[in-house]
Design an enzyme around this catalytic site. Structure first.
Site, PDB file in Angstrom:
ATOM      1  N   PHE A  58     -18.788  -7.511   5.790  1.00 11.92           N
ATOM      2  CA  PHE A  58     -17.328  -7.388   5.862  1.00 11.92           C
ATOM      3  C   PHE A  58     -16.667  -8.506   6.671  1.00 11.92           C
ATOM      4  CE2 PHE A  58     -19.118  -4.737   9.287  1.00 11.92           C
ATOM      5  CZ  PHE A  58     -18.406  -5.187  10.394  1.00 11.92           C
ATOM      6  N   ARG A  86     -10.452   4.253  23.987  1.00 12.12           N
ATOM      7  CA  ARG A  86     -11.177   4.505  22.739  1.00 12.12           C
ATOM      8  C   ARG A  86     -11.007   5.958  22.292  1.00 12.12           C
ATOM      9  NH1 ARG A  86     -14.453   0.286  21.083  1.00 12.12           N
ATOM     10  NH2 ARG A  86     -16.192   1.479  20.258  1.00 12.12           N
ATOM     11  N   THR A  92     -13.679   4.359  14.589  1.00 11.98           N
ATOM     12  CA  THR A  92     -13.381   3.133  13.827  1.00 11.98           C
ATOM     13  C   THR A  92     -12.827   3.452  12.438  1.00 11.98           C
ATOM     14  OG1 THR A  92     -15.208   2.057  14.984  1.00 11.98           O
ATOM     15  CG2 THR A  92     -14.381   0.950  13.021  1.00 11.98           C
ATOM     16  N   ARG A 103      -5.652   5.864  15.253  1.00  9.23           N
ATOM     17  CA  ARG A 103      -6.226   5.425  13.964  1.00  9.23           C
ATOM     18  C   ARG A 103      -6.050   6.484  12.888  1.00  9.23           C
ATOM     19  NH1 ARG A 103     -11.439   2.450  16.579  1.00  9.23           N
ATOM     20  NH2 ARG A 103     -10.647   0.309  16.511  1.00  9.23           N
ATOM     21  N   HIS A 116      -7.152  -2.096  17.777  1.00  5.46           N
ATOM     22  CA  HIS A 116      -8.435  -2.439  18.390  1.00  5.46           C
ATOM     23  C   HIS A 116      -8.441  -1.994  19.842  1.00  5.46           C
ATOM     24  CE1 HIS A 116     -11.866  -4.931  19.681  1.00  5.46           C
ATOM     25  NE2 HIS A 116     -11.121  -5.278  20.713  1.00  5.46           N
TER      26      HIS A 116
HETATM   27  P1  CMP Z   1     -12.729  -2.953  15.528  1.00  9.39           P
HETATM   28  O1  CMP Z   1     -13.738  -1.983  16.025  1.00  9.39           O
HETATM   29  O2  CMP Z   1     -11.446  -3.092  16.207  1.00  9.39           O
HETATM   30  O3  CMP Z   1     -13.422  -4.395  15.424  1.00  9.39           O
HETATM   31  C1  CMP Z   1     -14.323  -4.670  14.364  1.00  9.39           C
HETATM   32  C2  CMP Z   1     -13.589  -4.375  13.085  1.00  9.39           C
HETATM   33  O4  CMP Z   1     -14.301  -4.622  11.914  1.00  9.39           O
HETATM   34  C3  CMP Z   1     -13.313  -2.865  13.036  1.00  9.39           C
HETATM   35  O5  CMP Z   1     -12.358  -2.552  14.004  1.00  9.39           O
HETATM   36  C4  CMP Z   1     -12.856  -2.747  11.609  1.00  9.39           C
HETATM   37  O6  CMP Z   1     -11.524  -3.233  11.431  1.00  9.39           O
HETATM   38  C5  CMP Z   1     -13.825  -3.722  10.932  1.00  9.39           C
HETATM   39  N1  CMP Z   1     -14.989  -3.037  10.397  1.00  9.39           N
HETATM   40  C6  CMP Z   1     -16.003  -2.468  11.062  1.00  9.39           C
HETATM   41  N2  CMP Z   1     -16.936  -1.973  10.219  1.00  9.39           N
HETATM   42  C7  CMP Z   1     -16.487  -2.262   8.987  1.00  9.39           C
HETATM   43  C8  CMP Z   1     -16.984  -2.029   7.682  1.00  9.39           C
HETATM   44  N3  CMP Z   1     -18.161  -1.401   7.483  1.00  9.39           N
HETATM   45  N4  CMP Z   1     -16.253  -2.457   6.640  1.00  9.39           N
HETATM   46  C9  CMP Z   1     -15.074  -3.113   6.830  1.00  9.39           C
HETATM   47  N5  CMP Z   1     -14.549  -3.359   8.049  1.00  9.39           N
HETATM   48  C10 CMP Z   1     -15.242  -2.937   9.112  1.00  9.39           C
END
Ligand code: CMP
Length: 143
Positions: A58, A86, A92, A103, A116
């Site tokens: 990704f 968090r 996430t 979120r 984030h």
């Molecule tokens: P964040 O944890 O802020 O930073 C890493 C970012 O990558 C996360 O938020 C998502 O926006 C993105 N992300 C993480 N895992 C995936 C995934 N499996 N597919 C697409 N985007 C992802």
């Protein structure tokens, strides 16, 4: 343990007009905003910021997304800030985030998850240092 963490209100949330509501939720959640700025990520900045994800499937899409429009970057203060923030923003994947979390309320997908929050004190400092000098934060503290 420090009492500060770093946040980004991501392009999807800014584009949807939700930045104000998100800042409100952060303040309502008991955090003090001690630095905040509207900016853009360049590709270089995004690649550097997400360097730990380089090579993941990704990664390129994530860089495209994070450079797609303006973001707010900020530093917020709270006791046990990293963990508490968090908790406020939720998992996430917005679909798996608890009801009422930022979120869950404003995330659109795993990638476009609205906000984030740093995952450790060490990373928080590394991340905010890409956008703020110590002086920016200290000045904000005395406003
Ligand atoms: P964040 O944890 O802020 O930073 C890493 C970012 O990558 C996360 O938020 C998502 O926006 C993105 N992300 C993480 N895992 C995936 C995934 N499996 N597919 C697409 N985007 C992802």
């Amino acid at each position: 343990m420090t009492n500060r963490t770093f946040t980004i209100i991501k392009p999807n949330a800014v584009a949807a007009g939700n930045a104000g509501k998100i800042i409100d939720a952060i303040i309502e959640g008991g955090f003090r905003v001690i630095a905040l700025r509207l900016t853009y990520f360049s590709r270089n900045q995004a690649e550097r910021f997400y360097a730990v994800h380089k090579g993941k499937p990704f990664f390129n899409e994530l860089v495209d997304f994070m450079t797609s429009g303006p973001v707010y970057v900020g530093v917020v203060e709270h006791e046990n800030a990293v963990a508490e923030f968090r908790r406020l923003i939720g998992a996430t994947d917005p679909a798996k985030a608890d009801e009422g979390t930022i979120r869950r309320r404003f995330g659109e997908s795993l990638q476009c998850n609205a906000i984030h929050g740093s995952d450790s004190d060490e990373n928080a400092r590394i991340e905010w240092s890409q956008f703020f000098s110590d002086d920016d934060i200290i000045i904000a503290e005395y406003r």
